[in-house]
Structures are given as C-alpha cells and as structure tokens.
Design an enzyme around this catalytic site. Structure first.
Site, PDB file in Angstrom:
ATOM      1  N   GLY A 144       0.781  -1.238   0.000  1.00  0.00           N
ATOM      2  CA  GLY A 144       0.000   0.000   0.000  1.00  0.00           C
ATOM      3  C   GLY A 144       0.811   1.286   0.000  1.00  0.00           C
ATOM      4  N   SER A 145       2.065   1.229  -0.488  1.00  0.00           N
ATOM      5  CA  SER A 145       2.847   2.475  -0.456  1.00  0.00           C
ATOM      6  C   SER A 145       2.256   3.536  -1.383  1.00  0.00           C
ATOM      7  CB  SER A 145       4.317   2.207  -0.794  1.00  0.00           C
ATOM      8  OG  SER A 145       4.471   1.852  -2.146  1.00  0.00           O
ATOM      9  N   ASN A 146       1.617   3.123  -2.471  1.00  0.00           N
ATOM     10  CA  ASN A 146       0.965   4.126  -3.332  1.00  0.00           C
ATOM     11  C   ASN A 146      -0.265   4.703  -2.646  1.00  0.00           C
ATOM     12  OD1 ASN A 146       2.216   4.592  -6.120  1.00  0.00           O
ATOM     13  ND2 ASN A 146       2.418   2.372  -5.820  1.00  0.00           N
ATOM     14  N   LYS A 189      -8.278 -13.187 -11.595  1.00  0.00           N
ATOM     15  CA  LYS A 189      -9.474 -12.342 -11.640  1.00  0.00           C
ATOM     16  C   LYS A 189     -10.367 -12.692 -10.461  1.00  0.00           C
ATOM     17  CE  LYS A 189     -12.023 -15.634 -14.435  1.00  0.00           C
ATOM     18  NZ  LYS A 189     -12.785 -15.950 -15.621  1.00  0.00           N
ATOM     19  N   MET A 192      -3.824  -6.643  -7.990  1.00  0.00           N
ATOM     20  CA  MET A 192      -3.159  -7.598  -8.869  1.00  0.00           C
ATOM     21  C   MET A 192      -4.108  -8.543  -9.606  1.00  0.00           C
ATOM     22  SD  MET A 192      -0.288  -6.282  -8.641  1.00  0.00           S
ATOM     23  CE  MET A 192       0.758  -7.371  -9.580  1.00  0.00           C
ATOM     24  N   ASN A 232      -5.073   3.357 -13.037  1.00  0.00           N
ATOM     25  CA  ASN A 232      -4.120   2.358 -12.543  1.00  0.00           C
ATOM     26  C   ASN A 232      -2.718   2.933 -12.621  1.00  0.00           C
ATOM     27  OD1 ASN A 232      -3.100  -0.212 -11.709  1.00  0.00           O
ATOM     28  ND2 ASN A 232      -2.555  -0.669 -13.830  1.00  0.00           N
ATOM     29  N   HIS A 273       1.158   1.580 -13.171  1.00  0.00           N
ATOM     30  CA  HIS A 273       1.875   0.387 -13.616  1.00  0.00           C
ATOM     31  C   HIS A 273       3.375   0.700 -13.641  1.00  0.00           C
ATOM     32  CE1 HIS A 273       2.469  -3.408 -15.674  1.00  0.00           C
ATOM     33  NE2 HIS A 273       3.330  -2.772 -16.445  1.00  0.00           N
TER      34      HIS A 273
HETATM   35  C1  GAR Z   1       3.468  -0.841  -7.516  1.00  0.00           C
HETATM   36  O1  GAR Z   1       4.800  -0.805  -7.938  1.00  0.00           O
HETATM   37  C2  GAR Z   1       2.533  -0.855  -8.697  1.00  0.00           C
HETATM   38  O2  GAR Z   1       3.018  -0.125  -9.781  1.00  0.00           O
HETATM   39  C3  GAR Z   1       2.463  -2.314  -9.015  1.00  0.00           C
HETATM   40  O3  GAR Z   1       2.401  -2.941  -7.763  1.00  0.00           O
HETATM   41  C4  GAR Z   1       3.138  -2.169  -6.812  1.00  0.00           C
HETATM   42  C5  GAR Z   1       2.280  -1.971  -5.589  1.00  0.00           C
HETATM   43  O4  GAR Z   1       2.995  -1.380  -4.560  1.00  0.00           O
HETATM   44  N1  GAR Z   1       1.327  -2.615  -9.806  1.00  0.00           N
HETATM   45  C6  GAR Z   1       1.318  -3.503 -10.785  1.00  0.00           C
HETATM   46  O5  GAR Z   1       2.276  -4.164 -11.087  1.00  0.00           O
HETATM   47  C7  GAR Z   1      -0.029  -3.629 -11.498  1.00  0.00           C
HETATM   48  N2  GAR Z   1       0.120  -4.326 -12.732  1.00  0.00           N
HETATM   49  P1  GAR Z   1       2.282  -0.732  -3.307  1.00  0.00           P
HETATM   50  O6  GAR Z   1       1.354  -1.792  -2.708  1.00  0.00           O
HETATM   51  O7  GAR Z   1       3.412  -0.416  -2.377  1.00  0.00           O
HETATM   52  O8  GAR Z   1       1.535   0.485  -3.756  1.00  0.00           O
END
Ligand code: GAR
Length: 200
Positions: free
Chosen positions: A16-18, A69, A96, A113, A115
């Site tokens: 969840g850092s984003n 899915k 994911m 999203n 990516h």
């Molecule tokens: C992030 O790097 C995001 O870009 C990637 O998962 C990570 C989640 O990190 N997403 C994908 O690869 C989607 N296809 P987070 O949980 O620390 O936000």
C-alpha cells in the site's frame, strides 16, 4: 456530481505504499479528492491496516477461486461497497487481479491504474524485472485509464527512471516506486479536477 470534493475508492493487494502517497497528499490538501474507502482481495494486505491508520474505511473482499481475476459475484460485491461509499472514481494501487465487466460498467472511464513500466512496454507482472532482463537503458511508471485489456488503457502520464549499473530487480523497483509516489497523487489530482470541471 455537484461541486463537492470527488470521492475516491482505492483497490490494492499489497503493502500500500501508493495508497500512502495518496493519503498523505490528501492530508496535505493537494489531492483534490477524498480517499473514502480501501478494498483488497488479500485479507493480510498491508494496505488494509494502512488505510485504517489514516482513518479510511477498509474491507477485504474474498476474490473466489481464480488467481488472476475475481468471480463476477465477488466483483459485484466490490461494486456494491464502492457505490455505498458514494465513490466518484477509483485508483488501483497495486491491485493484482484483472478488472472485469461489473466494475468497468459501474465506473466507465473512471478507473485509474499505476503500472511500473513505461507502457506500452512491459505489460503484466513484475514489469521492473522484465525491464531489467531486457537490458533497456530506462524504464519508469505509467498512470493510465483501465479498460478491458491488461495495462492497455489510455495513458494519462508517465515518469522515467534510468537503469543503473548493478541494479537488481529490488533496487530498480524501489526507485520506480519513488517515481510512482510522486506521479500518482499528481495524476489523481488532475483527474479529480477534470471530474469537477465536467460536472459544472
Ligand atoms: C506498484 O509498484 C505498482 O506499480 C504495481 O504494484 C506495486 C504496488 O505497490 N502494480 C502492478 O504491477 C499492477 N500491474 P504498493 O502496494 O506499495 O503500492
């Protein structure tokens, strides 16, 4: 929608850092919308605890038996929670599983999203590892609208990240994440602004 601040739903499967970057931007008054609910398909995902620590409602939604899915019933459950929370748009933050019809139809053109590559290069899983193994000199991250394909929707913004000598998959992903945490709040703010303008 009236001129009230748009309401954001966040979906994630990981640490969840984003989400943290979005929640911190909201706290500092620079997100242009309010994160009101976080949903995860992974019961132990860090994003759920993180959401609660920011005072945002958080729920696990059981995805069903498929790996890539959710079942239509599970996805309909997501939609119901998002609608009950009166969400205007959605940010996927490390979610994911591929998004299918129930969610796409409920929020058409309103799902973003992030990516970890410069799309259209390196769609799919572990895009940073794909970049490292292909030997490209730079990669990055992309914010895009979600459509029925995998990482194929309209690109809203990108940040570039160089590959450095000695990079490992982990060091490269960590550097991409720094770029993600800057790009995503900016793109979410722009999208929220666009929603407010189109509601006028
Ligand atoms: C992030 O790097 C995001 O870009 C990637 O998962 C990570 C989640 O990190 N997403 C994908 O690869 C989607 N296809 P987070 O949980 O620390 O936000």
């Amino acid at each position: 929608m009236t001129q009230r601040i748009p309401r954001l739903g966040v979906l994630g499967s990981g640490k969840g850092s984003n989400f943290r970057a979005l929640a911190e931007a909201y706290r500092s008054g620079t997100l242009g919308c309010e994160p009101v609910i976080v949903l995860s398909d992974v019961e132990s995902a860090g994003i759920l605890n993180l959401a609660e620590s920011f005072g945002v409602h958080a729920h696990f939604v059981a995805p069903g038996p498929f790996r890539t899915k959710m079942t239509p019933q599970s996805e309909a459950g997501l939609v119901q929670l998002l609608q009950e929370a009166q969400v205007d748009f959605i940010a996927l933050a490390g979610f994911m599983r591929v998004i299918k019809e129930p969610l796409l139809q409920a929020f058409p053109g309103r799902i973003l999203n992030i990516h970890p590559s410069l799309l259209p290069a390196f769609r799919g899983l572990e895009a940073w590892r794909q970049a490292l193994e292909s030997g490209v000199p730079e990669t990055g991250c992309t914010v895009h609208l979600v459509d029925a394909g995998v990482d194929t929707g309209k690109i809203l913004g990108q940040s570039r990240v160089p590959l450095l000598p000695g990079d490992t998959a982990e060091s490269l992903h960590a550097r991409i994440q720094v770029a993600e945490h800057e790009l995503y709040p900016k793109m979410v703010r722009e999208f929220a602004e666009h929603l407010r303008l189109s509601a006028e």
